[in-house]
Motif scaffolding. Structure first.
Motif, PDB file in Angstrom:
ATOM      1  N   ALA A  44       0.815  -1.226   0.000  1.00  0.00           N
ATOM      2  CA  ALA A  44       0.000   0.000   0.000  1.00  0.00           C
ATOM      3  C   ALA A  44       0.842   1.266   0.000  1.00  0.00           C
ATOM      4  N   GLN A  45       1.877   1.304   0.825  1.00  0.00           N
ATOM      5  CA  GLN A  45       2.661   2.530   0.978  1.00  0.00           C
ATOM      6  C   GLN A  45       3.330   2.980  -0.319  1.00  0.00           C
ATOM      7  N   PRO A  46       3.922   2.071  -1.114  1.00  0.00           N
ATOM      8  CA  PRO A  46       4.501   2.523  -2.392  1.00  0.00           C
ATOM      9  C   PRO A  46       3.473   3.152  -3.332  1.00  0.00           C
ATOM     10  N   VAL A  47       2.240   2.643  -3.317  1.00  0.00           N
ATOM     11  CA  VAL A  47       1.193   3.241  -4.157  1.00  0.00           C
ATOM     12  C   VAL A  47       0.857   4.636  -3.664  1.00  0.00           C
ATOM     13  N   LEU A  48       0.713   4.777  -2.356  1.00  0.00           N
ATOM     14  CA  LEU A  48       0.426   6.095  -1.779  1.00  0.00           C
ATOM     15  C   LEU A  48       1.527   7.089  -2.120  1.00  0.00           C
ATOM     16  N   LYS A  49       2.762   6.689  -1.958  1.00  0.00           N
ATOM     17  CA  LYS A  49       3.878   7.595  -2.247  1.00  0.00           C
ATOM     18  C   LYS A  49       3.896   7.997  -3.721  1.00  0.00           C
ATOM     19  N   LYS A  50       3.663   7.020  -4.593  1.00  0.00           N
ATOM     20  CA  LYS A  50       3.682   7.321  -6.027  1.00  0.00           C
ATOM     21  C   LYS A  50       2.569   8.305  -6.390  1.00  0.00           C
ATOM     22  N   LEU A  51       1.370   8.076  -5.844  1.00  0.00           N
ATOM     23  CA  LEU A  51       0.253   8.977  -6.131  1.00  0.00           C
ATOM     24  C   LEU A  51       0.564  10.403  -5.687  1.00  0.00           C
ATOM     25  N   THR A  52       1.069  10.541  -4.485  1.00  0.00           N
ATOM     26  CA  THR A  52       1.315  11.886  -3.951  1.00  0.00           C
ATOM     27  C   THR A  52       2.536  12.536  -4.584  1.00  0.00           C
ATOM     28  N   ASP A  53       3.451  11.741  -5.110  1.00  0.00           N
ATOM     29  CA  ASP A  53       4.570  12.301  -5.870  1.00  0.00           C
ATOM     30  C   ASP A  53       4.107  12.798  -7.241  1.00  0.00           C
ATOM     31  N   LYS A  54       3.088  12.140  -7.799  1.00  0.00           N
ATOM     32  CA  LYS A  54       2.629  12.465  -9.141  1.00  0.00           C
ATOM     33  C   LYS A  54       1.754  13.722  -9.181  1.00  0.00           C
ATOM     34  N   HIS A  55       1.056  14.019  -8.071  1.00  0.00           N
ATOM     35  CA  HIS A  55       0.131  15.152  -8.098  1.00  0.00           C
ATOM     36  C   HIS A  55      -0.027  15.761  -6.711  1.00  0.00           C
ATOM     37  N   ASP A  56      -0.222  17.071  -6.674  1.00  0.00           N
ATOM     38  CA  ASP A  56      -0.372  17.776  -5.401  1.00  0.00           C
ATOM     39  C   ASP A  56      -1.788  17.702  -4.845  1.00  0.00           C
ATOM     40  N   ASN A  57      -2.770  17.452  -5.699  1.00  0.00           N
ATOM     41  CA  ASN A  57      -4.174  17.463  -5.270  1.00  0.00           C
ATOM     42  C   ASN A  57      -4.784  16.077  -5.445  1.00  0.00           C
ATOM     43  N   VAL A  58      -4.595  15.235  -4.425  1.00  0.00           N
ATOM     44  CA  VAL A  58      -5.122  13.876  -4.445  1.00  0.00           C
ATOM     45  C   VAL A  58      -6.156  13.742  -3.325  1.00  0.00           C
ATOM     46  N   PHE A  59      -7.290  13.111  -3.644  1.00  0.00           N
ATOM     47  CA  PHE A  59      -8.353  12.869  -2.662  1.00  0.00           C
ATOM     48  C   PHE A  59      -8.686  11.384  -2.717  1.00  0.00           C
ATOM     49  N   LEU A  74      -3.042   7.996   5.091  1.00  0.00           N
ATOM     50  CA  LEU A  74      -3.759   8.944   4.244  1.00  0.00           C
ATOM     51  C   LEU A  74      -3.868  10.296   4.938  1.00  0.00           C
ATOM     52  N   ASP A  75      -4.130  10.271   6.242  1.00  0.00           N
ATOM     53  CA  ASP A  75      -4.192  11.518   6.999  1.00  0.00           C
ATOM     54  C   ASP A  75      -2.839  12.228   6.986  1.00  0.00           C
ATOM     55  N   ALA A  76      -1.776  11.464   7.186  1.00  0.00           N
ATOM     56  CA  ALA A  76      -0.437  12.062   7.208  1.00  0.00           C
ATOM     57  C   ALA A  76      -0.075  12.675   5.869  1.00  0.00           C
ATOM     58  N   ALA A  77      -0.563  12.067   4.787  1.00  0.00           N
ATOM     59  CA  ALA A  77      -0.301  12.586   3.437  1.00  0.00           C
ATOM     60  C   ALA A  77      -1.278  13.691   3.055  1.00  0.00           C
ATOM     61  N   ASP A  78      -2.267  13.944   3.904  1.00  0.00           N
ATOM     62  CA  ASP A  78      -3.274  14.989   3.693  1.00  0.00           C
ATOM     63  C   ASP A  78      -4.078  14.737   2.421  1.00  0.00           C
ATOM     64  N   ILE A  79      -4.477  13.463   2.208  1.00  0.00           N
ATOM     65  CA  ILE A  79      -5.308  13.151   1.037  1.00  0.00           C
ATOM     66  C   ILE A  79      -6.617  12.482   1.434  1.00  0.00           C
ATOM     67  N   ASN A  80      -6.847  12.269   2.719  1.00  0.00           N
ATOM     68  CA  ASN A  80      -8.008  11.509   3.169  1.00  0.00           C
ATOM     69  C   ASN A  80      -9.283  12.339   3.096  1.00  0.00           C
ATOM     70  N   CYS A  81     -10.322  11.791   2.454  1.00  0.00           N
ATOM     71  CA  CYS A  81     -11.625  12.463   2.461  1.00  0.00           C
ATOM     72  C   CYS A  81     -12.705  11.550   3.030  1.00  0.00           C
ATOM     73  N   GLU A  82     -12.299  10.485   3.711  1.00  0.00           N
ATOM     74  CA  GLU A  82     -13.247   9.551   4.304  1.00  0.00           C
ATOM     75  C   GLU A  82     -13.858  10.163   5.563  1.00  0.00           C
ATOM     76  N   ARG A  83     -15.196  10.184   5.640  1.00  0.00           N
ATOM     77  CA  ARG A  83     -15.942  10.705   6.792  1.00  0.00           C
ATOM     78  C   ARG A  83     -15.755  12.204   6.998  1.00  0.00           C
ATOM     79  N   THR A  84     -15.322  12.897   5.970  1.00  0.00           N
ATOM     80  CA  THR A  84     -15.134  14.343   6.086  1.00  0.00           C
ATOM     81  C   THR A  84     -15.392  14.981   4.723  1.00  0.00           C
ATOM     82  N   ILE A  85     -15.394  16.298   4.679  1.00  0.00           N
ATOM     83  CA  ILE A  85     -15.541  17.022   3.420  1.00  0.00           C
ATOM     84  C   ILE A  85     -14.280  17.850   3.191  1.00  0.00           C
ATOM     85  N   VAL A  86     -13.719  17.703   2.015  1.00  0.00           N
ATOM     86  CA  VAL A  86     -12.527  18.456   1.625  1.00  0.00           C
ATOM     87  C   VAL A  86     -12.901  19.311   0.422  1.00  0.00           C
ATOM     88  N   PHE A  87     -12.513  20.566   0.447  1.00  0.00           N
ATOM     89  CA  PHE A  87     -12.897  21.487  -0.626  1.00  0.00           C
ATOM     90  C   PHE A  87     -11.728  21.727  -1.568  1.00  0.00           C
TER      91      PHE A  87
END
Length: 223
Positions: A44-59, A74-87
């Motif tokens: 899981a972690q390599p996928v997360l790192k690759k996604l966040t390296d590829k783009h600044d705005n990931v949800f 996901l919270d540490a990477a600031d991409i989590n939108c589960e149970r919350t609203i991100v604008f």
């Protein structure tokens, strides 16, 4: 605004390198879960790192194959939108992770009630620019069809979509359910499994009288 829609990477981080042009063209990347190859949580972690390296705005949300505590990453990477609203640019993104109980083997299986409760925050006020991400699809759409006779999605999620009327819904989980559909005016998209089949989608949304609306959705696959 151009949105790159992904789901079910299942540990195949290398496949993301084939999407560099799409990442560059996208204003945001939305991911409907399953970072992990089944029973291999270390993928899981390599996928997360690759996604966040590829783009600044990931949800993103988690999938049923992901360990529930991977939400901390996901919270540490600031991409989590589960149970919350991100604008983002006036678009309100809200998510639900995991999937309904089936075999009991995947680590993040949940009841329909639990899954839909993640969207309770969306019902506190009327939102014109709501975009939902749910690993588990709504029932009786192209996107939850294992075959023409078997739909495995959530009726409760379908009912919620009819109630809150989001602009669009990104879902996944059912690899065979790749496609687009509508519930009322809401566009539903299952881009299929990017990690296994190399499939994804690109959506264009445009502003009309201060409201985002879907202008096009295209299913694509890597060559």
């Amino acid at each position: 605004m151009k949105l790159l829609l992904l789901s079910d990477i299942h540990g195949n981080a290398e496949n993301l390198d084939k999407l560099d042009a799409e990442f560059k063209a996208a204003d945001a990347v939305l991911f409907a879960g399953d970072f992990t190859e089944f029973k291999k949580p270390e993928t899981a972690q390599p996928v997360l790192k690759k996604l966040t390296d590829k783009h600044d705005n990931v949800f993103a949300v988690l999938g049923n194959c992901d360990e529930p505590d991977f939400m901390d990453a996901l919270d540490a990477a600031d991409i989590n939108c589960e149970r919350t609203i991100v604008f983002h640019e006036g678009l309100a993104v809200c998510g639900s992770g995991g999937a309904t109980v089936f075999t009991g083997e995947p680590p993040y299986e949940r009841t329909e009630e639990d899954l839909v409760s993640d969207f309770d925050i969306c019902k506190t006020e009327t939102m014109d620019n709501l975009f939902l991400i749910s690993h588990n699809p709504p029932k009786d759409t192209v996107c939850d069809a294992v075959n023409e006779n078997l739909h495995v999605g959530s009726q409760m999620f379908r009912d919620l979509i009819s109630e809150v009327k989001p602009v669009a819904v990104l879902t996944g989980h059912v690899h065979e359910g790749r496609g687009t559909d509508k519930i009322g005016d809401t566009v539903i998209v299952n881009p299929g499994s990017f990690g296994i089949d190399g499939t994804y989608a690109v959506m264009e949304v445009v502003k009309q009288n201060d409201k985002w609306v879907v202008s096009s959705t295209e299913l694509r696959e890597v060559k």
